[in-house]
Design a protein around this motif. Sequence first.
Motif: not given
Length: 189
Positions: A42-47, A132-135
Amino acid sequence: LQKPRWGNATANDFLPSISEASGKDVKGAFCTFLDRNGLPLIRVSLNCSDAKPAVSLEQERMLPLGSEGDRKAFWSTPVCFKYESGGKTITDCRMLRDPKDSMVLNAAGSCPTYLNASADASGYYAVQYSDSLSAKLLEHRQSLTLAEQVDFLNNANLLARNGRMPAADALAIAERFSDSDRREILSAS
Protein backbone atom coordinates in the motif's frame (compact mmCIF):
# COMPACT_ATOMS: atom_id res chain seq x y z
CA LEU A 1 -16.79 -21.04 17.46
CA GLN A 2 -18.34 -23.90 19.41
CA LYS A 3 -20.23 -25.42 16.43
CA PRO A 4 -17.30 -27.35 14.89
CA ARG A 5 -15.80 -28.17 18.28
CA TRP A 6 -14.15 -31.60 18.22
CA GLY A 7 -14.85 -31.83 14.48
CA ASN A 8 -13.77 -30.44 11.16
CA ALA A 9 -14.62 -27.13 9.60
CA THR A 10 -13.97 -25.44 6.28
CA ALA A 11 -13.27 -21.76 5.80
CA ASN A 12 -16.94 -21.37 4.81
CA ASP A 13 -17.90 -22.87 8.19
CA PHE A 14 -15.35 -20.86 10.13
CA LEU A 15 -15.82 -17.35 8.69
CA PRO A 16 -19.50 -16.93 9.69
CA SER A 17 -18.51 -17.90 13.24
CA ILE A 18 -15.77 -15.27 13.28
CA SER A 19 -18.21 -12.68 11.88
CA GLU A 20 -20.76 -13.57 14.55
CA ALA A 21 -18.19 -13.41 17.36
CA SER A 22 -16.77 -10.06 16.21
CA GLY A 23 -20.09 -8.48 15.25
CA LYS A 24 -18.61 -7.55 11.85
CA ASP A 25 -18.84 -9.19 8.44
CA VAL A 26 -15.24 -10.34 7.96
CA LYS A 27 -15.84 -12.89 5.21
CA GLY A 28 -14.96 -10.55 2.32
CA ALA A 29 -11.68 -9.42 3.83
CA PHE A 30 -10.70 -12.92 4.93
CA CYS A 31 -11.54 -14.44 1.54
CA THR A 32 -9.26 -12.08 -0.38
CA PHE A 33 -6.37 -13.19 1.81
CA LEU A 34 -7.34 -16.86 1.60
CA ASP A 35 -7.90 -16.84 -2.17
CA ARG A 36 -4.91 -14.73 -3.27
CA ASN A 37 -1.25 -15.38 -2.77
CA GLY A 38 1.22 -12.67 -2.00
CA LEU A 39 1.25 -9.60 0.17
CA PRO A 40 -0.48 -6.26 -0.41
CA LEU A 41 1.76 -3.23 -0.91
CA ILE A 42 0.00 0.00 0.00
CA ARG A 43 1.48 3.31 -1.15
CA VAL A 44 0.45 6.10 1.20
CA SER A 45 0.49 9.87 0.73
CA LEU A 46 -1.15 12.72 2.63
CA ASN A 47 -3.03 15.67 1.14
CA CYS A 48 -3.56 18.62 3.48
CA SER A 49 -4.70 21.19 0.89
CA ASP A 50 -8.46 20.68 1.49
CA ALA A 51 -10.52 21.58 4.57
CA LYS A 52 -9.87 18.13 6.07
CA PRO A 53 -6.67 16.14 5.49
CA ALA A 54 -7.02 13.04 3.34
CA VAL A 55 -4.87 9.95 2.90
CA SER A 56 -4.39 8.65 -0.63
CA LEU A 57 -3.88 4.89 -0.87
CA GLU A 58 -2.81 2.78 -3.83
CA GLN A 59 -2.68 -0.98 -3.50
CA GLU A 60 -0.89 -3.59 -5.56
CA ARG A 61 0.66 -7.00 -5.07
CA MET A 62 4.17 -6.96 -3.57
CA LEU A 63 6.46 -9.08 -5.69
CA PRO A 64 10.06 -10.17 -5.15
CA LEU A 65 12.75 -8.25 -6.99
CA GLY A 66 12.97 -9.50 -10.58
CA SER A 67 9.58 -11.24 -10.55
CA GLU A 68 7.45 -10.90 -13.65
CA GLY A 69 4.23 -11.78 -11.80
CA ASP A 70 1.04 -9.76 -11.98
CA ARG A 71 1.07 -6.74 -9.64
CA LYS A 72 -2.60 -5.91 -10.29
CA ALA A 73 -4.08 -8.10 -7.55
CA PHE A 74 -5.69 -6.27 -4.64
CA TRP A 75 -7.27 -7.26 -1.36
CA SER A 76 -10.02 -6.07 0.94
CA THR A 77 -7.55 -4.85 3.50
CA PRO A 78 -8.28 -3.45 6.96
CA VAL A 79 -5.98 -0.43 7.34
CA CYS A 80 -5.48 1.33 10.69
CA PHE A 81 -3.92 4.78 10.84
CA LYS A 82 -2.39 6.38 13.88
CA TYR A 83 -1.71 10.07 13.65
CA GLU A 84 -1.29 13.17 15.75
CA SER A 85 -3.39 16.26 15.12
CA GLY A 86 -4.06 19.20 17.41
CA GLY A 87 -2.02 17.59 20.20
CA LYS A 88 -4.18 14.43 20.20
CA THR A 89 -3.17 10.96 19.06
CA ILE A 90 -5.93 9.42 16.94
CA THR A 91 -6.38 5.87 15.66
CA ASP A 92 -8.71 5.41 12.69
CA CYS A 93 -9.39 2.04 11.03
CA ARG A 94 -10.99 1.61 7.62
CA MET A 95 -11.46 -1.10 5.01
CA LEU A 96 -9.54 -0.56 1.77
CA ARG A 97 -11.57 -2.41 -0.87
CA ASP A 98 -10.29 -0.90 -4.11
CA PRO A 99 -6.87 -0.59 -5.74
CA LYS A 100 -7.03 3.20 -5.22
CA ASP A 101 -8.89 5.13 -2.57
CA SER A 102 -8.80 8.35 -0.63
CA MET A 103 -9.83 8.52 3.01
CA VAL A 104 -10.65 11.77 4.76
CA LEU A 105 -9.27 12.01 8.29
CA ASN A 106 -12.46 13.42 9.84
CA ALA A 107 -11.07 13.50 13.40
CA ALA A 108 -8.07 15.60 12.36
CA GLY A 109 -8.39 19.29 13.16
CA SER A 110 -5.35 20.09 11.05
CA CYS A 111 -2.70 18.37 8.98
CA PRO A 112 -1.27 15.51 11.08
CA THR A 113 2.16 15.93 12.60
CA TYR A 114 2.85 12.33 11.53
CA LEU A 115 0.85 9.43 10.13
CA ASN A 116 1.53 5.73 10.68
CA ALA A 117 -0.41 3.49 8.28
CA SER A 118 -0.02 0.40 10.48
CA ALA A 119 -1.27 1.44 13.90
CA ASP A 120 -0.09 -0.95 16.62
CA ALA A 121 1.90 -2.76 13.88
CA SER A 122 -1.36 -4.55 13.10
CA GLY A 123 -1.33 -4.44 9.30
CA TYR A 124 -0.75 -7.52 7.17
CA TYR A 125 0.65 -5.45 4.31
CA ALA A 126 3.76 -3.53 3.34
CA VAL A 127 3.60 0.27 3.42
CA GLN A 128 5.44 2.54 1.00
CA TYR A 129 5.19 6.06 2.43
CA SER A 130 5.64 9.18 0.35
CA ASP A 131 9.01 10.79 1.10
CA SER A 132 7.39 13.52 3.21
CA LEU A 133 5.38 11.03 5.31
CA SER A 134 8.42 8.84 5.86
CA ALA A 135 10.41 11.90 7.00
CA LYS A 136 7.61 12.91 9.42
CA LEU A 137 7.49 9.39 10.88
CA LEU A 138 11.24 9.41 11.40
CA GLU A 139 11.07 12.83 13.02
CA HIS A 140 8.36 11.62 15.43
CA ARG A 141 9.57 8.04 15.88
CA GLN A 142 9.50 8.41 19.67
CA SER A 143 5.71 8.82 19.40
CA LEU A 144 5.48 5.29 17.99
CA THR A 145 5.17 2.24 20.21
CA LEU A 146 8.02 -0.26 20.30
CA ALA A 147 6.05 -2.59 17.99
CA GLU A 148 5.39 0.27 15.54
CA GLN A 149 9.07 1.27 15.48
CA VAL A 150 10.13 -2.33 14.78
CA ASP A 151 7.40 -2.60 12.11
CA PHE A 152 8.62 0.62 10.44
CA LEU A 153 12.18 -0.75 10.32
CA ASN A 154 11.08 -4.18 9.08
CA ASN A 155 8.93 -2.53 6.44
CA ALA A 156 11.89 -0.47 5.15
CA ASN A 157 13.99 -3.64 5.01
CA LEU A 158 11.25 -5.48 3.08
CA LEU A 159 10.87 -2.63 0.59
CA ALA A 160 14.63 -2.49 0.00
CA ARG A 161 14.90 -6.27 -0.48
CA ASN A 162 12.08 -6.15 -3.04
CA GLY A 163 13.48 -3.20 -5.00
CA ARG A 164 10.77 -0.76 -3.85
CA MET A 165 13.16 1.46 -1.84
CA PRO A 166 16.81 2.25 -2.48
CA ALA A 167 19.03 0.37 -0.02
CA ALA A 168 20.66 3.69 0.93
CA ASP A 169 17.26 5.01 2.06
CA ALA A 170 16.57 1.89 4.15
CA LEU A 171 20.02 2.19 5.75
CA ALA A 172 19.40 5.88 6.48
CA ILE A 173 16.16 4.92 8.25
CA ALA A 174 17.97 2.26 10.29
CA GLU A 175 20.67 4.77 11.21
CA ARG A 176 18.06 7.11 12.73
CA PHE A 177 17.23 4.36 15.24
CA SER A 178 20.87 3.64 16.16
CA ASP A 179 20.61 5.57 19.44
CA SER A 180 18.04 3.12 20.80
CA ASP A 181 18.90 0.84 23.69
CA ARG A 182 16.06 -1.58 22.83
CA ARG A 183 17.20 -4.97 21.60
CA GLU A 184 14.13 -5.31 19.36
CA ILE A 185 14.91 -2.09 17.53
CA LEU A 186 18.60 -2.85 17.16
CA SER A 187 17.76 -6.32 15.78
CA ALA A 188 15.37 -4.81 13.23
CA SER A 189 17.97 -2.21 12.22
